[in-house]
Design a protein around this motif. Structure first.
Motif, PDB file in Angstrom:
ATOM      1  N   PHE A 142     -22.484  27.652   9.441  1.00  0.00           N
ATOM      2  CA  PHE A 142     -23.604  28.502   9.033  1.00  0.00           C
ATOM      3  C   PHE A 142     -24.627  27.842   8.119  1.00  0.00           C
ATOM      4  CE2 PHE A 142     -20.647  31.811  10.331  1.00  0.00           C
ATOM      5  CZ  PHE A 142     -21.464  32.847  10.773  1.00  0.00           C
ATOM      6  N   VAL A 143     -24.180  27.011   7.173  1.00  0.00           N
ATOM      7  CA  VAL A 143     -25.033  26.722   6.027  1.00  0.00           C
ATOM      8  C   VAL A 143     -26.282  25.929   6.387  1.00  0.00           C
ATOM      9  CG1 VAL A 143     -25.149  25.572   3.783  1.00  0.00           C
ATOM     10  CG2 VAL A 143     -23.175  26.997   4.350  1.00  0.00           C
ATOM     11  N   GLN A 144     -26.170  24.914   7.248  1.00  0.00           N
ATOM     12  CA  GLN A 144     -27.372  24.154   7.594  1.00  0.00           C
ATOM     13  C   GLN A 144     -28.430  25.048   8.227  1.00  0.00           C
ATOM     14  OE1 GLN A 144     -28.138  20.719   6.945  1.00  0.00           O
ATOM     15  NE2 GLN A 144     -30.088  21.697   7.375  1.00  0.00           N
ATOM     16  N   ARG A 145     -27.990  25.968   9.058  1.00  0.00           N
ATOM     17  CA  ARG A 145     -28.935  26.876   9.704  1.00  0.00           C
ATOM     18  C   ARG A 145     -29.546  27.838   8.686  1.00  0.00           C
ATOM     19  NH1 ARG A 145     -25.710  28.359  15.302  1.00  0.00           N
ATOM     20  NH2 ARG A 145     -27.656  29.440  15.838  1.00  0.00           N
ATOM     21  N   MET A 146     -28.774  28.226   7.675  1.00  0.00           N
ATOM     22  CA  MET A 146     -29.327  29.071   6.620  1.00  0.00           C
ATOM     23  C   MET A 146     -30.352  28.310   5.787  1.00  0.00           C
ATOM     24  SD  MET A 146     -25.783  31.019   5.490  1.00  0.00           S
ATOM     25  CE  MET A 146     -26.517  32.104   4.255  1.00  0.00           C
ATOM     26  N   VAL A 147     -30.070  27.046   5.521  1.00  0.00           N
ATOM     27  CA  VAL A 147     -31.032  26.208   4.800  1.00  0.00           C
ATOM     28  C   VAL A 147     -32.322  26.070   5.606  1.00  0.00           C
ATOM     29  CG1 VAL A 147     -31.492  23.844   4.008  1.00  0.00           C
ATOM     30  CG2 VAL A 147     -29.290  24.939   3.492  1.00  0.00           C
ATOM     31  N   ASP A 148     -32.185  25.838   6.908  1.00  0.00           N
ATOM     32  CA  ASP A 148     -33.349  25.631   7.763  1.00  0.00           C
ATOM     33  C   ASP A 148     -34.242  26.865   7.862  1.00  0.00           C
ATOM     34  OD1 ASP A 148     -32.457  23.068   8.235  1.00  0.00           O
ATOM     35  OD2 ASP A 148     -31.586  23.514  10.191  1.00  0.00           O
ATOM     36  N   SER A 186     -18.981  21.880  -4.760  1.00  0.00           N
ATOM     37  CA  SER A 186     -19.776  20.836  -4.112  1.00  0.00           C
ATOM     38  C   SER A 186     -20.935  21.442  -3.334  1.00  0.00           C
ATOM     39  CB  SER A 186     -18.884  20.013  -3.179  1.00  0.00           C
ATOM     40  OG  SER A 186     -19.633  19.028  -2.508  1.00  0.00           O
ATOM     41  N   LEU A 187     -20.647  22.529  -2.632  1.00  0.00           N
ATOM     42  CA  LEU A 187     -21.689  23.206  -1.857  1.00  0.00           C
ATOM     43  C   LEU A 187     -22.822  23.675  -2.758  1.00  0.00           C
ATOM     44  CD1 LEU A 187     -22.592  24.465   0.890  1.00  0.00           C
ATOM     45  CD2 LEU A 187     -21.316  26.512   0.203  1.00  0.00           C
ATOM     46  N   ALA A 188     -22.477  24.309  -3.872  1.00  0.00           N
ATOM     47  CA  ALA A 188     -23.515  24.816  -4.778  1.00  0.00           C
ATOM     48  C   ALA A 188     -24.401  23.684  -5.284  1.00  0.00           C
ATOM     49  CB  ALA A 188     -22.863  25.544  -5.958  1.00  0.00           C
ATOM     50  N   HIS A 189     -23.789  22.557  -5.600  1.00  0.00           N
ATOM     51  CA  HIS A 189     -24.577  21.426  -6.083  1.00  0.00           C
ATOM     52  C   HIS A 189     -25.498  20.888  -4.981  1.00  0.00           C
ATOM     53  CE1 HIS A 189     -25.581  17.992  -8.589  1.00  0.00           C
ATOM     54  NE2 HIS A 189     -25.417  17.239  -7.518  1.00  0.00           N
ATOM     55  N   SER A 190     -24.968  20.761  -3.785  1.00  0.00           N
ATOM     56  CA  SER A 190     -25.774  20.233  -2.680  1.00  0.00           C
ATOM     57  C   SER A 190     -26.937  21.154  -2.317  1.00  0.00           C
ATOM     58  CB  SER A 190     -24.894  20.020  -1.445  1.00  0.00           C
ATOM     59  OG  SER A 190     -23.893  19.060  -1.694  1.00  0.00           O
ATOM     60  N   LEU A 191     -26.791  22.441  -2.615  1.00  0.00           N
ATOM     61  CA  LEU A 191     -27.824  23.419  -2.255  1.00  0.00           C
ATOM     62  C   LEU A 191     -28.927  23.551  -3.301  1.00  0.00           C
ATOM     63  CD1 LEU A 191     -25.614  26.266  -0.725  1.00  0.00           C
ATOM     64  CD2 LEU A 191     -27.231  24.810   0.512  1.00  0.00           C
ATOM     65  N   ILE A 192     -28.829  22.831  -4.407  1.00  0.00           N
ATOM     66  CA  ILE A 192     -29.815  22.976  -5.476  1.00  0.00           C
ATOM     67  C   ILE A 192     -31.254  22.829  -4.977  1.00  0.00           C
ATOM     68  CG2 ILE A 192     -30.720  21.877  -7.576  1.00  0.00           C
ATOM     69  CD1 ILE A 192     -27.803  21.413  -8.432  1.00  0.00           C
ATOM     70  N   PRO A 193     -31.575  21.852  -4.117  1.00  0.00           N
ATOM     71  CA  PRO A 193     -32.974  21.718  -3.698  1.00  0.00           C
ATOM     72  C   PRO A 193     -33.409  22.714  -2.637  1.00  0.00           C
ATOM     73  CG  PRO A 193     -31.680  19.751  -3.098  1.00  0.00           C
ATOM     74  CD  PRO A 193     -30.735  20.776  -3.575  1.00  0.00           C
ATOM     75  N   THR A 194     -32.552  23.623  -2.232  1.00  0.00           N
ATOM     76  CA  THR A 194     -32.854  24.543  -1.135  1.00  0.00           C
ATOM     77  C   THR A 194     -33.072  25.959  -1.663  1.00  0.00           C
ATOM     78  OG1 THR A 194     -30.620  25.372  -0.611  1.00  0.00           O
ATOM     79  CG2 THR A 194     -31.206  23.150   0.198  1.00  0.00           C
ATOM     80  N   SER A 195     -33.337  26.882  -0.752  1.00  0.00           N
ATOM     81  CA  SER A 195     -33.501  28.297  -1.118  1.00  0.00           C
ATOM     82  C   SER A 195     -32.201  29.070  -0.953  1.00  0.00           C
ATOM     83  CB  SER A 195     -34.600  28.928  -0.266  1.00  0.00           C
ATOM     84  OG  SER A 195     -34.316  28.770   1.117  1.00  0.00           O
ATOM     85  N   VAL A 196     -31.104  28.356  -0.713  1.00  0.00           N
ATOM     86  CA  VAL A 196     -29.788  28.987  -0.543  1.00  0.00           C
ATOM     87  C   VAL A 196     -28.949  28.719  -1.789  1.00  0.00           C
ATOM     88  CG1 VAL A 196     -27.715  29.132   0.895  1.00  0.00           C
ATOM     89  CG2 VAL A 196     -29.928  28.578   1.944  1.00  0.00           C
ATOM     90  N   THR A 197     -28.226  29.722  -2.244  1.00  0.00           N
ATOM     91  CA  THR A 197     -27.333  29.564  -3.379  1.00  0.00           C
ATOM     92  C   THR A 197     -25.891  29.791  -2.927  1.00  0.00           C
ATOM     93  OG1 THR A 197     -27.537  31.898  -4.012  1.00  0.00           O
ATOM     94  CG2 THR A 197     -29.084  30.340  -5.012  1.00  0.00           C
ATOM     95  N   ALA A 198     -24.953  29.221  -3.668  1.00  0.00           N
ATOM     96  CA  ALA A 198     -23.530  29.422  -3.389  1.00  0.00           C
ATOM     97  C   ALA A 198     -22.849  29.960  -4.637  1.00  0.00           C
ATOM     98  CB  ALA A 198     -22.870  28.119  -2.946  1.00  0.00           C
ATOM     99  N   HIS A 199     -21.819  30.779  -4.427  1.00  0.00           N
ATOM    100  CA  HIS A 199     -21.147  31.467  -5.526  1.00  0.00           C
ATOM    101  C   HIS A 199     -19.661  31.557  -5.230  1.00  0.00           C
ATOM    102  CE1 HIS A 199     -25.225  32.914  -6.596  1.00  0.00           C
ATOM    103  NE2 HIS A 199     -25.351  32.936  -5.278  1.00  0.00           N
ATOM    104  N   LEU A 200     -18.840  31.403  -6.279  1.00  0.00           N
ATOM    105  CA  LEU A 200     -17.391  31.515  -6.146  1.00  0.00           C
ATOM    106  C   LEU A 200     -16.954  32.838  -6.767  1.00  0.00           C
ATOM    107  CD1 LEU A 200     -14.784  29.986  -5.239  1.00  0.00           C
ATOM    108  CD2 LEU A 200     -14.579  29.246  -7.629  1.00  0.00           C
ATOM    109  N   LEU A 201     -16.511  33.761  -5.929  1.00  0.00           N
ATOM    110  CA  LEU A 201     -15.991  35.046  -6.390  1.00  0.00           C
ATOM    111  C   LEU A 201     -14.496  34.889  -6.654  1.00  0.00           C
ATOM    112  CD1 LEU A 201     -16.266  38.127  -6.858  1.00  0.00           C
ATOM    113  CD2 LEU A 201     -15.746  38.419  -4.418  1.00  0.00           C
ATOM    114  N   VAL A 202     -14.087  35.157  -7.882  1.00  0.00           N
ATOM    115  CA  VAL A 202     -12.688  34.997  -8.275  1.00  0.00           C
ATOM    116  C   VAL A 202     -12.161  36.349  -8.756  1.00  0.00           C
ATOM    117  CG1 VAL A 202     -11.066  33.711  -9.710  1.00  0.00           C
ATOM    118  CG2 VAL A 202     -13.178  32.614  -8.936  1.00  0.00           C
ATOM    119  N   PRO A 203     -11.543  37.119  -7.881  1.00  0.00           N
ATOM    120  CA  PRO A 203     -11.050  38.437  -8.295  1.00  0.00           C
ATOM    121  C   PRO A 203      -9.895  38.315  -9.284  1.00  0.00           C
ATOM    122  CG  PRO A 203     -11.204  38.255  -5.890  1.00  0.00           C
ATOM    123  CD  PRO A 203     -11.332  36.871  -6.453  1.00  0.00           C
TER     124      PRO A 203
END
Length: 300
Positions: A142-148, A186-203
């Motif tokens: 999913f993620v590359q397509r979301m970035v694009d 790692s994903l969140a760091h790689s996404l910094i220059p994009t309009s997509v953010t990543a989040h870790l939900l820890v219940p």
């Protein structure tokens, strides 16, 4: 902890969300309800259980969601092609051919041991393939397509406190959630220059199919929820209140942030202070840990 007025720009009317692990009785169904009702988003719900998905749809409709807002698709997240097929379907059939919110939530908990006569590989492989493989397959599909897309979007991954503090008892689950934490960081760091953010939900302790051992098609009996546990709806509320954070570490009715942070700090200090691994549970460090927590919480 929830109280932020921040609303992630991915959460907007007519936007599209994909949720794995969406069968009734878990956090996925609760997140789906808020996405549909509060944010008026279109949903693609995925799970390995067709019966569980049907029950989630019934649950959503019973709570006022329009049936045409929701599509379900049976998916085995541990199979890469299943996740790529899910992504293809999502981008082809969403109203604007986008995925604005991706919730990689599918999980499993099989009993495991570090070592056993004859080995213990079957449950290890099943746990890793769902908990870590499901996230890895999802990010790859999913993620590359979301970035694009070039528009605001969010990826939320369900982790676990066991992937941080490593309590003895189920090493396969701990390892899988540790890997999930590392991948999402790692994903969140790689996404910094994009309009997509990543989040870790820890219940925290949450009353779900996994924690109760209910069948994959059954929601646990809410009347039997222990006082210490949160309902999945509370986790969903915490998630959306804190989407301006990466580590969305949830409390429960017994454990607050102060206690969580003390436990995590002790674990990190095992390395810095050259203590034995998992010293929190080590007989020689039991009293020192209790004193450390007492001091951290101010209960002197």
């Amino acid at each position: 902890m929830a109280a932020s007025k921040f609303i992630h720009p991915a959460l907007r009317p007519a936007a599209s969300a994909v949720i794995t692990g969406a069968a009734v009785g878990g956090i996925g169904a609760s997140v789906a309800l808020l996405l549909a009702k509060r944010y008026n988003m279109h949903l693609l719900l995925a799970d390995i259980s067709s019966t569980g998905l049907a029950k989630t749809l019934d649950y959503l409709v019973a709570h006022g969601v329009q049936e045409q807002q929701v599509t379900t698709r049976v998916t085995d997240v541990s199979i890469p092609q299943d996740m790529f097929d899910l992504a293809d379907y999502a981008f082809q059939h969403s109203p604007d051919h986008k995925v604005d919110f991706l919730f990689l939530n599918a999980g499993a908990a099989y009993k495991s041991k570090d070592f056993a006569p004859g080995g213990d590989l079957d449950n290890w492989l099943k746990t890793m393939s769902v908990n870590f493989g499901g996230v890895l397959n999802g990010t790859q599909a999913f993620v590359q397509r979301m970035v694009d897309q070039g528009s605001p979007a969010a990826v939320v991954v369900t982790g676990s406190k066991q992937g941080i503090t490593q309590p003895p008892g189920n090493p396969a689950y701990n390892v899988s959630k540790s890997a999930v934490k590392s991948l999402t960081e790692s994903l969140a760091h790689s996404l910094i220059p994009t309009s997509v953010t990543a989040h870790l939900l820890v219940p925290g302790y949450t009353y779900t199919k996994i924690t109760t051992g209910s069948g994959p098609d059954m929601a646990p009996d809410i009347a039997k929820k222990p006082a210490a546990a949160w309902h999945p709806d509370q986790v969903a509320e915490e998630l959306f209140a804190r989407l301006d954070e990466f580590y969305i570490i949830c409390p429960d009715n017994d454990v607050d942030w102060a206690l969580d942070s003390a436990r995590m700090a002790w674990n990190a200090d095992d390395i810095l202070k050259k203590r034995p691994a998992l010293s929190r549970w080590h007989p020689e460090h039991k009293d020192a840990f209790a004193k450390f927590v007492e001091d951290k919480l101010g209960n002197k």
